[in-house]
Write an enzyme that holds these catalytic residues in place. Structure first.
Site, PDB file in Angstrom:
ATOM      1  N   GLY A 100      15.114  33.729  58.474  1.00 54.98           N
ATOM      2  CA  GLY A 100      16.313  33.022  58.055  1.00 54.98           C
ATOM      3  C   GLY A 100      17.248  32.653  59.166  1.00 54.98           C
ATOM      4  O   GLY A 100      18.328  32.158  58.907  1.00 54.98           O
ATOM      5  N   CYS A 101      16.897  32.922  60.410  1.00 52.84           N
ATOM      6  CA  CYS A 101      17.856  32.741  61.497  1.00 52.84           C
ATOM      7  C   CYS A 101      17.285  31.838  62.564  1.00 52.84           C
ATOM      8  O   CYS A 101      16.178  32.041  63.036  1.00 52.84           O
ATOM      9  CB  CYS A 101      18.211  34.090  62.106  1.00 52.84           C
ATOM     10  SG  CYS A 101      19.373  33.978  63.460  1.00 52.84           S
ATOM     11  N   GLY A 102      18.071  30.844  62.978  1.00 55.16           N
ATOM     12  CA  GLY A 102      17.598  29.931  63.998  1.00 55.16           C
ATOM     13  C   GLY A 102      18.373  30.024  65.285  1.00 55.16           C
ATOM     14  O   GLY A 102      18.109  29.285  66.218  1.00 55.16           O
TER      15      GLY A 102
END
Length: 258
Positions: A100-102
């Site tokens: 979920g993290c970029g």
């Protein structure tokens, strides 16, 4: 894609499940990031990530990509010339990012909020039927999602050609990186086209789409406030809420025609 037994109503049945493995992006022997990703379209992923994250300006600056599978993970070994290696060293980024993290691991706030590329302003025009066609084509093309119900998709849609390319992944950022890489490796850009997304639109999704040169984002879901601000800065048209049936144009509506 894997298949496992699950219990459903007292019966044991088979179900297709999306694969999720650690994929390390290794530049000239040094790990830059580790992303949990679907192990498909890996060369696209390596090239798209490299351009979208500003590690290289163009895939011509990538010398070679090796795919090394070992244990439960995969290494994408990417070789860069000296100039790009020096630029990468200056960024000081080394991270392990969950699905979920970029932006995991970026040490500088300025780097996280880096100005987006400026997109072209002349070629793309969209009408309401185009928006519906783009969203419908993306939905129909999601074979992995249909089988597993657990992945995101990113597509490139062109007027007159429809959905020309689609990539799927358990991570929304990964799907977009793969789309970027696949497009650039085909000798194309996003000029005159729109990126179509199944996911919400965060600021980094705008930065990545602008790096491809896409003129618009058509999103099934909604954007963040910062993503709208970034799209306005980039000159990129942002249309959201396709899932709700009433598209909302939140940035640069001049590309929308009645």
């Amino acid at each position: 894609m894997g298949r496992q037994a699950v219990i459903d109503g007292g019966l044991t049945i088979g179900r297709d499940l999306a694969e999720e493995v650690p994929v390390a992006l290794v530049y000239n022997g040094a790990t830059q990031a580790v992303m949990m990703a679907t192990p498909a379209d890996l060369e696209d992923f390596a090239c798209g990530f490299s351009v979208a994250e500003g590690i290289v300006d163009d895939i011509s600056q990538i010398g070679e990509v090796e795919i090394a599978r070992h244990g439960r993970g995969i290494e994408l070994r990417i070789w860069l010339p000296a100039a790009q290696e020096a630029r990468l060293a200056a960024r000081r980024r080394a991270a392990a990012g969950p699905v979920g993290c970029g932006l995991c691991g970026i040490e500088s706030i300025e780097q996280a909020l880096r100005p987006p590329a400026q997109v072209p302003t002349a070629a793309l025009r969209l009408n309401r039927a185009d928006l519906a066609d783009a969203a419908g084509a993306l939905q129909r093309g999601q074979a992995l999602h249909d089988a597993t119900g657990a992945v995101h998709a990113a597509g490139l849609w062109r007027p007159g050609s429809g959905l020309v390319r689609l990539r799927e992944d358990v991570g929304r950022h990964n799907a977009l990186d793969k789309l970027i890489g696949g497009t650039l490796r085909a000798g194309e850009s996003g000029a005159g086209a729109a990126v179509v997304l199944t996911s919400r639109v965060s600021v980094d999704m705008v930065q990545k789409s602008a790096a491809l040169g896409a003129e618009a984002i058509i999103a099934i879901s909604a954007p963040t406030a910062l993503a709208v601000e970034m799209a306005r800065t980039a000159g990129l048209t942002l249309v959201s809420n396709l899932k709700g049936g009433r598209p909302r144009v939140l940035a640069h509506p001049f590309r929308l025609v009645t």
